[in-house]
Design an enzyme around this catalytic site. Structure first.
Site, mmCIF file in Angstrom:
data_model
loop_
_atom_site.group_PDB
_atom_site.id
_atom_site.type_symbol
_atom_site.label_atom_id
_atom_site.label_comp_id
_atom_site.label_asym_id
_atom_site.label_seq_id
_atom_site.Cartn_x
_atom_site.Cartn_y
_atom_site.Cartn_z
ATOM 1 N N ARG A 226 0.846 -1.188 0.000
ATOM 2 C CA ARG A 226 0.000 0.000 0.000
ATOM 3 C C ARG A 226 0.885 1.243 0.000
ATOM 4 O O ARG A 226 1.937 1.275 0.649
ATOM 5 C CB ARG A 226 -0.908 0.038 1.234
ATOM 6 C CG ARG A 226 -2.063 -0.948 1.208
ATOM 7 C CD ARG A 226 -3.124 -0.580 0.161
ATOM 8 N NE ARG A 226 -4.247 -1.501 0.129
ATOM 9 C CZ ARG A 226 -4.362 -2.547 -0.706
ATOM 10 N NH1 ARG A 226 -3.426 -2.805 -1.605
ATOM 11 N NH2 ARG A 226 -5.430 -3.316 -0.668
ATOM 12 N N HIS A 274 -0.676 -0.035 -9.830
ATOM 13 C CA HIS A 274 -1.356 -0.954 -8.904
ATOM 14 C C HIS A 274 -1.787 -2.221 -9.657
ATOM 15 O O HIS A 274 -2.982 -2.554 -9.725
ATOM 16 C CB HIS A 274 -2.559 -0.283 -8.230
ATOM 17 C CG HIS A 274 -2.983 -0.998 -6.986
ATOM 18 N ND1 HIS A 274 -3.450 -0.353 -5.866
ATOM 19 C CD2 HIS A 274 -2.996 -2.317 -6.656
ATOM 20 C CE1 HIS A 274 -3.749 -1.241 -4.918
ATOM 21 N NE2 HIS A 274 -3.477 -2.450 -5.391
#
Ligand code: NAP
Ligand code: GLV
Length: 311
Positions: A226, A274
């Site tokens: 993250r 991502h």
């Protein structure tokens, strides 16, 4: 009863998921629009980054099945009913994809392939010193579903792999370490750090000036977990002064990464959108369906989130 599919998917992706879930669970009623049914009939929610408030007030909810492995956003939404069981996505197909991405990043850093790509753009011919894999120490932060798959794949490739987790872990051919006090000494003997921690209050901002200073000069970071694990200003400072050599970043505090962010054009940063391990609808729909069946048969669902730990 009704299953609510609450996501941030576009309409085509939403349709695909509804088709796959309906095929796996032909007797269930699915809706993607909460207004289409009486709230009291919704007892299961299958979610992927639902907008905050999407599950507010669902009094009969028994299971929230996340289509994402990381549940930090879900747990950060105060309107998610606190008593409801949350299961997260655990899918071997995702673990395999993550191991592929980590292997590509580690191999590229170890063999200088990012440097060669930059040299090509400058029409510069310069072979680099070649190291063996067993001369490269890799630390995998987080030894869960993803971290274990990554650590084992890197060890199979010949790297010297260590792993770090909250509780003691045993993993063949991996040197395992536990707890906050072990992190500094581990980083001090690490060339490449691969982050696969969940985002929790304990891990937010963990990759900061203190962590980078603990790593030897010339070390590199691969963040596949993250964005908020990293203090961006500290990472840029460590790269700018040459203490860290390179960062491979798949995740960011703000996604998509803003067009004016320094990471985009930094010569020592590789940006991915991502995409390290995307949920694969073909396999993940089956995982979600299996948990729904467990609930219907009165069995406990699998891959439960421990809300106290935050993952
Ligand atoms: P997981 O199975 O829950 O594993 C988490 C690991 O982190 C466990 O080993 C846990 O230790 C360790 N950990 C947690 N808090 C810690 C702490 N304070 N100190 C040390 N270790 C700690 O999670 P996962 O399925 O491997 O996924 C990890 C993360 O990857 C997700 O949360 C998500 O953010 C990210 N992810 C990214 C992508 C992508 O495409 N970029 C895709 C999927 C997932 P214990 O074993 O002792 O509990
Ligand atoms: C992706 O980042 C996930 O958590 O599944």
């Amino acid at each position: 009863m009704t299953i609510l599919l609450a996501t941030d998917f576009d309409s085509a992706e939403q349709r695909l998921w509804l088709e796959l879930l309906q095929a796996a669970l032909p007797d269930e009623r699915f809706v993607s629009d909460r207004q289409a049914v009486d709230d009291a009939t919704i007892d299961i929610a299958i979610v992927a980054n639902p907008p905050p408030g999407a599950l507010r007030g669902l009094a009969n909810l028994r299971l929230i099945q996340s289509l994402w492995a990381g549940v930090d956003k879900l747990l950060g939404d105060p309107s998610v009913p606190p008593q409801v069981t949350i299961a997260r996505m655990v899918d071997p197909a995702m673990n395999a994809a993550m191991a592929e991405t980590a292997l590509w990043a580690v191999l590229s850093l170890h063999r200088g392939f990012f440097t060669y790509a930059a040299q090509q753009r400058a029409r510069h011919w310069q072979p680099l010193v070649q190291r063996r894999a067993d001369e490269v120490a890799v630390a995998v932060l987080g030894l869960g579903q993803m971290g274990r798959a990554v650590a084992l794949r890197l060890a199979a490739q010949g790297y010297r792999v260590s792993g770090w987790s909250a509780r003691p872990a045993e993993l063949a051919s991996i040197h395992t370490h536990t707890g906050d006090d072990s992190l500094g000494p581990l980083l001090a003997r690490t060339d490449l750090v691969v982050n696969l921690l969940p985002l929790t209050p304990a891990t937010r901002g963990l990759l900061c000036a203190r962590t980078f200073d603990a790593m030897p000069r010339g070390a590199s970071l691969v963040n596949l977990a993250r964005g908020a694990h990293v203090v961006d200003a500290d990472l840029l400072a460590a790269l700018d002064r040459g203490h860290l050599q390179h960062a491979v970043l798949d995740v960011f505090a703000t996604e998509p990464l803003p067009a004016d962010h320094r990471y985009w054009l930094h010569p020592n940063v590789t940006v991915l959108p991502h995409a390290a391990a995307q949920t694969d609808a073909r396999s993940a729909a089956a995982v979600a369906a299996a948990n729904v069946r467990r609930v219907r048969f009165g069995e406990p669902p699998q891959s439960l989130v421990d809300r106290r730990r935050g993952y």
